[in-house]
Design a protein around this motif. Structure first.
Motif, PDB file in Angstrom:
ATOM      1  N   LEU A 103      -3.579   0.180   8.424  1.00 59.35           N
ATOM      2  CA  LEU A 103      -2.391   0.156   7.565  1.00 59.35           C
ATOM      3  C   LEU A 103      -2.660   0.656   6.147  1.00 59.35           C
ATOM      4  CD1 LEU A 103      -1.036  -3.344   8.620  1.00 59.35           C
ATOM      5  CD2 LEU A 103      -0.225  -1.112   9.408  1.00 59.35           C
ATOM      6  N   ARG A 104      -3.934   0.839   5.805  1.00 59.60           N
ATOM      7  CA  ARG A 104      -4.325   1.197   4.442  1.00 59.60           C
ATOM      8  C   ARG A 104      -3.603   2.426   3.883  1.00 59.60           C
ATOM      9  NH1 ARG A 104      -8.362  -0.784   1.806  1.00 59.60           N
ATOM     10  NH2 ARG A 104      -9.514  -1.306   3.675  1.00 59.60           N
ATOM     11  N   PRO A 105      -3.458   3.528   4.631  1.00 59.44           N
ATOM     12  CA  PRO A 105      -2.767   4.694   4.040  1.00 59.44           C
ATOM     13  C   PRO A 105      -1.344   4.360   3.578  1.00 59.44           C
ATOM     14  CG  PRO A 105      -3.890   5.336   6.057  1.00 59.44           C
ATOM     15  CD  PRO A 105      -3.993   3.847   5.966  1.00 59.44           C
ATOM     16  N   ALA A 106      -0.614   3.617   4.372  1.00 59.88           N
ATOM     17  CA  ALA A 106       0.764   3.271   3.988  1.00 59.88           C
ATOM     18  C   ALA A 106       0.762   2.321   2.797  1.00 59.88           C
ATOM     19  CB  ALA A 106       1.493   2.638   5.169  1.00 59.88           C
ATOM     20  N   LEU A 107      -0.109   1.326   2.810  1.00 59.95           N
ATOM     21  CA  LEU A 107      -0.150   0.351   1.711  1.00 59.95           C
ATOM     22  C   LEU A 107      -0.571   1.003   0.399  1.00 59.95           C
ATOM     23  CD1 LEU A 107      -1.710  -2.707   3.594  1.00 59.95           C
ATOM     24  CD2 LEU A 107       0.697  -2.321   2.992  1.00 59.95           C
ATOM     25  N   GLU A 108      -1.536   1.918   0.458  1.00 62.36           N
ATOM     26  CA  GLU A 108      -1.956   2.629  -0.751  1.00 62.36           C
ATOM     27  C   GLU A 108      -0.833   3.536  -1.263  1.00 62.36           C
ATOM     28  OE1 GLU A 108      -5.652   4.557   0.244  1.00 62.36           O
ATOM     29  OE2 GLU A 108      -6.801   2.701  -0.084  1.00 62.36           O
ATOM     30  N   PHE A 109      -0.090   4.142  -0.343  1.00 55.88           N
ATOM     31  CA  PHE A 109       1.043   4.987  -0.718  1.00 55.88           C
ATOM     32  C   PHE A 109       2.107   4.151  -1.432  1.00 55.88           C
ATOM     33  CE2 PHE A 109       5.212   6.838   0.519  1.00 55.88           C
ATOM     34  CZ  PHE A 109       5.131   8.007  -0.223  1.00 55.88           C
ATOM     35  N   PHE A 110       2.438   2.985  -0.874  1.00 61.40           N
ATOM     36  CA  PHE A 110       3.433   2.107  -1.504  1.00 61.40           C
ATOM     37  C   PHE A 110       2.974   1.647  -2.887  1.00 61.40           C
ATOM     38  CE2 PHE A 110       4.537   0.682   3.045  1.00 61.40           C
ATOM     39  CZ  PHE A 110       5.423   1.727   3.205  1.00 61.40           C
ATOM     40  N   ALA A 111       1.716   1.294  -3.011  1.00 65.09           N
ATOM     41  CA  ALA A 111       1.177   0.839  -4.302  1.00 65.09           C
ATOM     42  C   ALA A 111       1.198   1.977  -5.329  1.00 65.09           C
ATOM     43  CB  ALA A 111      -0.245   0.304  -4.125  1.00 65.09           C
ATOM     44  N   PHE A 112       0.816   3.180  -4.893  1.00 65.47           N
ATOM     45  CA  PHE A 112       0.830   4.348  -5.786  1.00 65.47           C
ATOM     46  C   PHE A 112       2.249   4.609  -6.296  1.00 65.47           C
ATOM     47  CE2 PHE A 112       1.615   8.904  -6.320  1.00 65.47           C
ATOM     48  CZ  PHE A 112       0.692   9.211  -7.305  1.00 65.47           C
ATOM     49  N   LEU A 113       3.212   4.627  -5.396  1.00 61.70           N
ATOM     50  CA  LEU A 113       4.602   4.875  -5.794  1.00 61.70           C
ATOM     51  C   LEU A 113       5.111   3.812  -6.759  1.00 61.70           C
ATOM     52  CD1 LEU A 113       6.518   6.096  -2.619  1.00 61.70           C
ATOM     53  CD2 LEU A 113       5.950   7.390  -4.671  1.00 61.70           C
ATOM     54  N   LYS A 114       4.791   2.577  -6.469  1.00 60.63           N
ATOM     55  CA  LYS A 114       5.273   1.484  -7.318  1.00 60.63           C
ATOM     56  C   LYS A 114       4.705   1.595  -8.733  1.00 60.63           C
ATOM     57  CE  LYS A 114       6.314  -3.317  -7.274  1.00 60.63           C
ATOM     58  NZ  LYS A 114       6.653  -4.421  -6.442  1.00 60.63           N
TER      59      LYS A 114
END
Length: 171
Positions: free
Chosen positions: A145-156
């Motif tokens: 799940l790391r790619p999606a979670l890192e993407f969400f954190a980056f966007l936020k």
């Protein structure tokens, strides 16, 4: 011998006074829960109503509650004369994982069990990943799940408006 008698006498007197004072558990109140129901928490606390307030094993009850995957922190306090307050801080989901049922996913990649509270959340969906049966309550799938979670954190961090517009990430 005299010292032993004094200690025994003090313990018996204390127990007698506690019983006479009517300090018996009558109510367990819960605060801070959104995803867990009060019934789930009370069932997990498993402290018998009518038990002497000072004989309750709050440490053991706290340990049982900490095992619930939604629980981040918990504190139990006595509210004399006859109640307990269970204060919960739940894990915060940052995404939903769709496996036919919606599971929460926290920032560490921990899979959180389905909850009716998740149905009201406006969270992005992670799809394209098969849920492992033994992953609920753990971080076993964190790497997947790391790619999606890192993407969400980056966007936020960089653009909260754009982050709010993302509805799904398919891995």
């Amino acid at each position: 011998l005299l010292a032993m008698i004094l200690v025994w006498s003090k313990q018996k007197t204390t127990a007698l006074l506690q019983d006479v004072a009517g300090l018996k558990l009558g109510k367990v109140s819960v605060e801070g829960n959104h995803y867990l129901t009060e019934e789930e928490i009370n069932k997990t606390v498993a402290l018998p109503l009518g038990e002497n307030m000072f004989k309750l094993d709050l440490e053991q009850a706290t340990d049982r509650i900490k095992k619930l995957e939604w629980v981040d922190r918990v504190f139990i306090e006595r509210r004399l004369p006859s109640s307990l307050l269970v204060s919960i801080r739940e894990r915060k989901p940052v995404a939903l994982l769709d496996n036919g049922t919606l599971y929460g996913v926290d920032g560490e990649g921990r899979i959180l069990s389905p909850s009716t509270g998740l149905l009201t959340e406006d969270l992005p969906l992670i799809s394209g990943v098969a849920l492992q049966a033994d992953a609920v309550g753990t971080t076993k799938m964190a790497e997947a799940l790391r790619p999606a979670l890192e993407f969400f954190a980056f966007l936020k961090r960089h653009d909260e408006v754009l982050a709010a517009d993302v509805s799904e990430v398919n891995l």
